[in-house]
Design a protein around this motif. Structure first.
Motif, short mmCIF file in Angstrom:
data_model
loop_
_atom_site.label_atom_id
_atom_site.label_comp_id
_atom_site.label_asym_id
_atom_site.label_seq_id
_atom_site.Cartn_x
_atom_site.Cartn_y
_atom_site.Cartn_z
N SER A 71 0.86 -1.18 0.00
CA SER A 71 0.00 0.00 0.00
C SER A 71 0.90 1.23 0.00
N SER A 72 0.55 2.21 -0.83
CA SER A 72 1.39 3.40 -0.90
C SER A 72 0.61 4.57 -1.47
N HIS A 73 1.02 5.78 -1.07
CA HIS A 73 0.49 7.00 -1.70
C HIS A 73 1.56 7.67 -2.55
N MET A 74 2.78 7.10 -2.58
CA MET A 74 3.88 7.66 -3.36
C MET A 74 3.78 7.12 -4.79
N LEU A 75 2.93 7.78 -5.58
CA LEU A 75 2.53 7.23 -6.87
C LEU A 75 3.69 7.10 -7.84
N GLN A 76 4.56 8.10 -7.89
CA GLN A 76 5.68 8.01 -8.83
C GLN A 76 6.62 6.87 -8.46
N GLU A 77 6.80 6.65 -7.15
CA GLU A 77 7.64 5.54 -6.72
C GLU A 77 7.00 4.20 -7.06
N VAL A 78 5.70 4.09 -6.84
CA VAL A 78 4.98 2.86 -7.16
C VAL A 78 5.12 2.54 -8.64
N GLU A 79 5.05 3.57 -9.47
CA GLU A 79 5.12 3.37 -10.91
C GLU A 79 6.43 2.71 -11.33
N GLN A 80 7.50 2.96 -10.56
CA GLN A 80 8.81 2.38 -10.89
C GLN A 80 9.04 1.02 -10.25
N THR A 81 8.09 0.57 -9.42
CA THR A 81 8.33 -0.62 -8.62
C THR A 81 7.40 -1.78 -8.94
N VAL A 82 6.11 -1.50 -9.14
CA VAL A 82 5.12 -2.57 -9.14
C VAL A 82 4.89 -3.16 -10.52
N ASP A 83 4.36 -4.39 -10.52
CA ASP A 83 3.93 -5.06 -11.75
C ASP A 83 2.45 -4.82 -12.00
N ASP A 84 1.66 -4.85 -10.92
CA ASP A 84 0.21 -4.74 -11.00
C ASP A 84 -0.27 -3.64 -10.07
N VAL A 85 -1.43 -3.10 -10.36
CA VAL A 85 -1.99 -2.02 -9.56
C VAL A 85 -3.45 -2.32 -9.24
N VAL A 86 -3.84 -2.06 -8.00
CA VAL A 86 -5.24 -2.09 -7.58
C VAL A 86 -5.56 -0.72 -7.01
N ILE A 87 -6.53 -0.03 -7.60
CA ILE A 87 -6.92 1.31 -7.16
C ILE A 87 -8.32 1.25 -6.57
N ILE A 88 -8.47 1.75 -5.32
CA ILE A 88 -9.79 1.78 -4.70
C ILE A 88 -10.13 3.20 -4.27
#
Length: 328
Positions: free
Chosen positions: A193-210
């Protein structure tokens, strides 16, 4: 959520999950899956229901409806859960007078884990020098690293991390990104879980947005970015669009006079422009920004945005205190 290939391992499955605190519906019929060997980002505005969802997954809050399972089992029924799932929901639950190493040793002893694992983890998360200092003097970044060491103590198949980059400096964030990729490469299932969107974009394979406890969007990063496009500027956009049509490439005009071409093959666009005798002033691939996409999907939907002092959240906190969970 679709994935490129089926993987074996321990998955997380959220199925029709709901949680009501009095009149407040914190999580509403939420369904998604987290695949082994992948890092899944769990995103949403404050008050969206992320922490409540994670707490239900870990047996800290009772669901009102639906299920949250790890490897097909509720957390409470997993034998030796420390060896199946590791979690870091807070970086503050350490005894301030106990050293980081002693904190890990106490937890290891209760699970029959040798001290050698403790020393190995202190090296792995990068705080061996600080391990003999009292946790009360740790910086936020050091507490985050110690929390990650706790989560990894039993070498679990699944990791559940809530805002793990909070308090980390840029070097620490870069380390965390590589560390999560390394763990996913070992086949571990990682939900972060994260609010650091730019960092998430460089790290994750999949995204779940609620938002408002409901699923807004899920998919791979490639799916959420949408089809590849390129931005082109030339002296005659209409002529270039016609030449691209001949080459079976679709394009449309941008608001600022440029041309959006539905391909990221820059060589193809350049060759078409050259044959048409058209100069190119700008030619670059376009990638949709996760932050822009996140706000476009959740803007105007978050009932709690800017309302942290409203009556409903306070009532929810009081009820959550009796039920063992509190959504931030």
């Amino acid at each position: 959520m679709s994935v490129a290939a089926t993987t074996t391992g321990t998955s997380i499955e959220i199925d029709g999950l709901s949680k009501r605190f009095g009149d407040f519906l914190a999580v509403n019929n939420l369904t998604f899956r987290v695949q082994p060997g992948r890092v899944t980002g769990f995103l949403g505005p404050n008050g969206a229901g992320k922490t409540t969802t994670l707490r239900m997954l870990l047996g800290l809050v009772r669901p009102t409806g639906g299920t949250a399972t790890i490897g097909g089992r509720a957390y409470q029924t997993i034998p030796e859960p420390i060896r199946t799932v590791g979690a870091a929901l807070e970086a503050t639950n350490f005894h301030p007078g106990r050293t980081g190493r002693d904190h890990l040793r106490v937890l290891a002893a209760t699970a029959g884990i040798p001290d050698t694992r403790v020393d190995e983890l202190l090296e792995l998360v990068g705080i061996p020098a600080a391990a003999r200092k009292r946790a009360g003097g740790y910086s936020m970044g050091m507490r985050q690293r110690l929390g990650l060491a706790v989560a990894l103590l039993g070498d679990p198949h699944v990791l559940v991390l809530d805002e793990p980059a909070n308090g980390l400096d840029p070097e620490g964030i870069r380390w965390l990104r590589g560390f999560m990729r390394h763990l996913a490469g070992q086949g571990k299932t990682i939900l972060v879980s994260s609010h650091m969107l730019q960092e998430v974009e460089q790290t994750v394979d999949d995204v779940v947005i609620i938002s408002n406890g409901r699923l807004i969007r899920s998919g791979t990063m490639a799916e959420l970015h949408g089809p590849a496009t390129s931005l082109v500027r030339t002296s005659d956009p209409g002529a270039l669009a016609g030449a691209l049509r001949v080459a079976d490439v679709t394009s449309h005009s941008a608001d600022d006079g440029g041309l959006i071409v539905e391909t990221d093959d820059l060589r193809l666009i350049g060759d078409v422009a050259l044959r048409a005798g058209l100069p190119l002033w700008q030619l670059q691939p376009q990638v949709s920004d996760l932050e822009d996409m996140f706000f476009a999907l959740t803007e105007g939907q978050n009932r709690n945005l800017g309302a942290t002092d409203a009556a409903a959240p306070h009532e929810m906190d009081a009820i959550a205190g009796r039920d063992g969970g509190n959504e931030k």
